[in-house]
Design an enzyme around this catalytic site. Structure first.
Site, PDB file in Angstrom:
ATOM      1  N   TRP A   1       0.821  -1.231   0.000  1.00 60.37           N
ATOM      2  CA  TRP A   1       0.000   0.000   0.000  1.00 60.37           C
ATOM      3  C   TRP A   1       0.847   1.270   0.000  1.00 60.37           C
ATOM      4  O   TRP A   1       0.310   2.364  -0.136  1.00 60.37           O
ATOM      5  CB  TRP A   1      -0.926   0.014   1.224  1.00 60.37           C
ATOM      6  CG  TRP A   1      -1.998  -1.033   1.224  1.00 60.37           C
ATOM      7  CD1 TRP A   1      -2.237  -1.995   0.266  1.00 60.37           C
ATOM      8  CD2 TRP A   1      -3.011  -1.221   2.224  1.00 60.37           C
ATOM      9  NE1 TRP A   1      -3.316  -2.771   0.616  1.00 60.37           N
ATOM     10  CE2 TRP A   1      -3.810  -2.324   1.821  1.00 60.37           C
ATOM     11  CE3 TRP A   1      -3.317  -0.587   3.421  1.00 60.37           C
ATOM     12  CZ2 TRP A   1      -4.898  -2.782   2.565  1.00 60.37           C
ATOM     13  CZ3 TRP A   1      -4.396  -1.040   4.181  1.00 60.37           C
ATOM     14  CH2 TRP A   1      -5.177  -2.122   3.745  1.00 60.37           C
ATOM     15  N   LYS A   2       2.140   1.106   0.209  1.00 56.84           N
ATOM     16  CA  LYS A   2       3.060   2.267   0.258  1.00 56.84           C
ATOM     17  C   LYS A   2       2.537   3.310   1.257  1.00 56.84           C
ATOM     18  O   LYS A   2       1.883   2.943   2.233  1.00 56.84           O
ATOM     19  CB  LYS A   2       3.252   2.861  -1.134  1.00 56.84           C
ATOM     20  CG  LYS A   2       3.597   1.806  -2.176  1.00 56.84           C
ATOM     21  CD  LYS A   2       4.109   2.396  -3.447  1.00 56.84           C
ATOM     22  CE  LYS A   2       4.247   1.307  -4.488  1.00 56.84           C
ATOM     23  NZ  LYS A   2       4.964   1.721  -5.663  1.00 56.84           N
TER      24      LYS A   2
ATOM     25  N   GLU B   1      11.259  -6.688  -9.444  1.00 50.50           N
ATOM     26  CA  GLU B   1      10.499  -5.486  -9.753  1.00 50.50           C
ATOM     27  C   GLU B   1      11.357  -4.542 -10.597  1.00 50.50           C
ATOM     28  O   GLU B   1      12.121  -3.733 -10.057  1.00 50.50           O
ATOM     29  CB  GLU B   1      10.111  -4.750  -8.466  1.00 50.50           C
ATOM     30  CG  GLU B   1       9.256  -5.567  -7.526  1.00 50.50           C
ATOM     31  CD  GLU B   1       8.366  -4.667  -6.672  1.00 50.50           C
ATOM     32  OE1 GLU B   1       7.146  -4.818  -6.751  1.00 50.50           O
ATOM     33  OE2 GLU B   1       8.899  -3.806  -5.956  1.00 50.50           O
TER      34      GLU B   1
ATOM     35  N   SER C   1       3.520  -2.452 -12.099  1.00 48.10           N
ATOM     36  CA  SER C   1       2.303  -2.170 -12.874  1.00 48.10           C
ATOM     37  C   SER C   1       1.475  -3.417 -13.169  1.00 48.10           C
ATOM     38  O   SER C   1       0.849  -3.525 -14.232  1.00 48.10           O
ATOM     39  CB  SER C   1       2.650  -1.425 -14.169  1.00 48.10           C
ATOM     40  OG  SER C   1       3.210  -0.159 -13.859  1.00 48.10           O
TER      41      SER C   1
ATOM     42  N   GLY D   1       1.419  -2.741  -6.218  1.00 46.97           N
ATOM     43  CA  GLY D   1       1.317  -1.425  -5.596  1.00 46.97           C
ATOM     44  C   GLY D   1      -0.037  -0.800  -5.880  1.00 46.97           C
ATOM     45  O   GLY D   1      -1.041  -1.118  -5.226  1.00 46.97           O
ATOM     46  N   GLY D   2      -0.081   0.069  -6.874  1.00 46.34           N
ATOM     47  CA  GLY D   2      -1.290   0.840  -7.195  1.00 46.34           C
ATOM     48  C   GLY D   2      -2.577   0.025  -7.220  1.00 46.34           C
ATOM     49  O   GLY D   2      -3.585   0.421  -6.609  1.00 46.34           O
TER      50      GLY D   2
HETATM   51  C1  PEP Z   1       5.539  -1.814  -5.991  1.00 49.21           C
HETATM   52  O1  PEP Z   1       5.743  -0.698  -5.555  1.00 49.21           O
HETATM   53  O2  PEP Z   1       5.982  -2.794  -5.388  1.00 49.21           O
HETATM   54  C2  PEP Z   1       4.783  -1.928  -7.243  1.00 49.21           C
HETATM   55  C3  PEP Z   1       4.886  -3.033  -7.915  1.00 49.21           C
HETATM   56  O3  PEP Z   1       4.025  -0.836  -7.608  1.00 49.21           O
HETATM   57  P1  PEP Z   1       3.006  -0.763  -8.851  1.00 49.21           P
HETATM   58  O4  PEP Z   1       2.207  -2.031  -8.860  1.00 49.21           O
HETATM   59  O5  PEP Z   1       2.180   0.443  -8.552  1.00 49.21           O
HETATM   60  O6  PEP Z   1       3.835  -0.614 -10.082  1.00 49.21           O
END
Ligand code: PEP
Length: 252
Positions: free
Chosen positions: A9-10, A168, A214, A235-236
């Site tokens: 969730w950051k 990542e 993403s 993340g998002g």
């Molecule tokens: C993350 O921060 O671990 C990530 C994968 O972010 P997002 O899915 O938003 O790219």
């Protein structure tokens, strides 16, 4: 291998928003067959306790986004592994590229944290991944290998096997541009067969390697069905109840 779907969730969602999302998730996943996948949420520190309370009767797991490598003491602003254990965490994300970029975390520092997390029986999710410039100059394998070897240095085989790796690519995080399934599969296979097997031999087959960057409900089925992709770090899309549950349900 049983997949793991982890939401990072950051620095998003205050307690009220976190409670709402967890209420929605627990209701939606009431009938979920948790044999298909482990589900993990990693809220910010202020939400760990309320989320832990809400997850008491649920199989959804709780993790933190960071921890410090010392046991206790005068480290203002830091959180120890025992504190995370006490609030119900079973996982901790370490070495995320945002921590490397904004807080100067090095592989050596991350190594100290991984080792400490292991001593508390917290499963570290070790994040590695190359920048766009490193990929374009064809150094992505070398960069990821070096991050892994340095971050896992000095750990015994058992500890390496208890670590979850998240590949990542930095250029894919928060950009809306995910790695293709073949780019991701190629790197995951390299991580398993070339790097981790060099440390633990055949045991590398049982180490979990997540893809992050993403990942959303439109690409999850394809990415998560690759042979060496054992789940996702999201993340998002993990902040949106509909997207997160569609990703979970895309696992067959
Ligand atoms: C993350 O921060 O671990 C990530 C994968 O972010 P997002 O899915 O938003 O790219």
């Amino acid at each position: 291998m049983k997949k793991l779907i982890a939401g990072n969730w950051k620095m998003n969602l205050d307690i009220g928003e976190a409670v709402k999302l967890i209420d929605q998730l627990t209701a939606e996943l009431n009938d979920y067959d948790f044999e298909k996948a482990d589900i993990l949420v990693c809220p910010n520190f202020t939400c760990l306790y309320p989320v832990h309370e809400l997850l008491k009767d649920s199989q959804i797991l709780l993790g933190a986004q960071n921890m410090y490598h010392e046991t206790e003491g005068a480290y203002t602003g830091e959180t120890s592994g025992s504190m995370l254990k006490a609030v119900g965490c079973s996982y901790v994300i370490l070495g995320h590229s945002e921590r490397r970029k904004y807080f100067g975390e090095t592989d050596e520092f991350i190594n100290l944290k991984i080792s400490k997390a292991q001593s508390y029986d917290l499963i570290p999710i070790l994040c590695v991944g190359e920048s766009l410039e490193e990929r374009e100059s064809d150094r992505h394998f070398e960069v990821v290998k070096s991050q892994l070897l340095k971050s896992l240095s000095g750990l015994d085989k058992d500890e390496v096997l208890k670590t979850t790796v998240a590949y990542e690519p930095v250029w894919a995080i928060g950009t809306g541009k995910n790695a293709t399934s073949s780019e991701a599969q190629e790197m995951h296979k390299f991580i398993r067969d070339e790097v981790i097997s060099g440390i633990v031999g055949d045991g590398s087959k049982s180490i979990r390697i997540l893809y992050g960057g993403s990942l959303n409900e439109n690409v999850s089925e394809e990415l998560l069905s690759q042979p060496d992709i054992d789940g996702g770090l999201i993340g998002g899309a993990s902040l949106k109840f509909g997207s997160f549950t569609k990703i979970i349900r895309s696992i067959k």
